[in-house]
Design a protein around this motif. Sequence first.
Motif, short mmCIF file in Angstrom:
data_model
loop_
_atom_site.label_atom_id
_atom_site.label_comp_id
_atom_site.label_asym_id
_atom_site.label_seq_id
_atom_site.Cartn_x
_atom_site.Cartn_y
_atom_site.Cartn_z
N UNK A 35 -0.91 4.91 -17.11
CA UNK A 35 -1.39 5.73 -16.00
C UNK A 35 -0.30 5.94 -14.96
N UNK A 36 -0.21 7.18 -14.48
CA UNK A 36 0.65 7.52 -13.36
C UNK A 36 -0.20 8.21 -12.29
N UNK A 37 0.13 7.95 -11.03
CA UNK A 37 -0.59 8.52 -9.90
C UNK A 37 0.29 9.55 -9.20
N UNK A 38 -0.25 10.73 -8.95
CA UNK A 38 0.42 11.78 -8.19
C UNK A 38 -0.21 11.79 -6.80
N UNK A 39 0.41 11.13 -5.79
CA UNK A 39 -0.24 10.91 -4.50
C UNK A 39 -0.03 12.05 -3.51
N UNK A 40 -0.82 13.09 -3.64
CA UNK A 40 -0.73 14.21 -2.70
C UNK A 40 -1.23 13.84 -1.30
N UNK A 41 -1.81 12.66 -1.19
CA UNK A 41 -2.18 12.12 0.12
C UNK A 41 -0.95 11.88 0.99
N UNK A 42 0.24 11.88 0.41
CA UNK A 42 1.46 11.66 1.16
C UNK A 42 2.03 12.93 1.79
N UNK A 43 1.39 14.07 1.58
CA UNK A 43 1.83 15.29 2.25
C UNK A 43 1.67 15.15 3.77
N UNK A 44 2.38 15.98 4.52
CA UNK A 44 2.35 15.88 5.98
C UNK A 44 0.94 15.97 6.54
N UNK A 45 0.10 16.78 5.92
CA UNK A 45 -1.28 16.93 6.41
C UNK A 45 -2.24 15.99 5.68
N UNK A 265 -6.79 1.58 -2.89
CA UNK A 265 -6.37 0.81 -1.72
C UNK A 265 -5.81 -0.55 -2.11
N UNK A 266 -6.51 -1.25 -2.97
CA UNK A 266 -6.12 -2.62 -3.28
C UNK A 266 -5.04 -2.73 -4.34
N UNK A 267 -5.05 -1.82 -5.32
CA UNK A 267 -4.09 -1.91 -6.43
C UNK A 267 -2.86 -1.03 -6.22
N UNK A 268 -3.07 0.19 -5.72
CA UNK A 268 -1.95 1.12 -5.56
C UNK A 268 -1.42 1.16 -4.13
N UNK A 269 -2.14 0.51 -3.21
CA UNK A 269 -1.76 0.51 -1.78
C UNK A 269 -1.77 1.93 -1.22
N UNK A 270 -2.73 2.73 -1.67
CA UNK A 270 -2.85 4.12 -1.23
C UNK A 270 -4.23 4.34 -0.60
N UNK A 271 -4.25 5.06 0.51
CA UNK A 271 -5.52 5.47 1.11
C UNK A 271 -5.90 6.83 0.54
#
Length: 313
Positions: A35-45, A265-271
């Motif tokens: 599995x790979x995660x594409x974290x678009x949550x990291x965009x400026x908005x 949140x807990x495994x990938x450290x992503x909101x």
Amino acid sequence: MVTIDDIKAAADRIRDVAVRTPLLPAGWADPDRPLWIKPESLQAIGAFKVRGAFNALARLDEPVRARGVVTYSSGNHAQAVAFAAAAFGVPAHVVMPEETPDIKIEATRGYGAEVVICGPGQREIVAAQVVKRTGGVLVPPFDHPDVIAGQGTIGLEIAHDLPDVENVLVPVSGGGLAAGVGTAIKALCPNARVYGVEPELAADTVEGLRLGHRVDWSIEDRNRTIADGLRSQPSDLTFAHLQQVLDGMITVTEDEIRDAVRQLAYQARLVAEPSGATPLAAYLKQATPPGRTVVVISGGNIEPPMLREILAG
């Protein structure tokens, strides 16, 4: 229909604005289902929508753009248009339904847009009134080739970073993201499978694709899901794309969505907001064939009280 050339041109236009998000390997995932995660949550908005919004504004003739832009959105596209309008130095008016999370309304205002609050199911009607009043140009959240092409740049990046990808999972609401990503993946990774993901409580696209035509679910039904960003329905344009580029649709329950938010949140450290977490929810229920899988986490704009409640669950 949007083409791979349209998407490549969009990538050139947004290169200095949109974050080229990485593909993050999820070492904690099932080793038999890489599995790979594409974290678009990291965009400026905080969401992928900046790609399509900026591409659409960049494509406008300057005299037209100078009149200002109008859009309607439950949140992330609203912020994206406000952000892009500020970058171009033009006014923005944004119609948002009253059920929109406050965090998204305040963020949109923070980029300088004038926010107009409307009742449930009234976004398009009120936006048309604002266009007439202001003389601005409408930049819809998904029903536009330039918006679809901008979202498709995510697929370009996935194909470049993991050319042997086998499964790509994308949230579906209005369908612009899945249409763009699917178009890019099918052009560059023809052996890959592309799946759309919807909440069970807003699964109009699942039903529509099964029947071969768009269906209409009431706004009251669609508003039941915690995934507030997935309450829209495809347009004729996006539905036509989805019919061509999706290999299937997967539905997820509210509990599965919440669990995916916790896992990120807990495994990938992503909101992640609930809408953005739906592809991981589909992965966790093993709803796709085995193989190298990418999940597109479309956004991370979640109300802090909701995040606390989900994490405590």
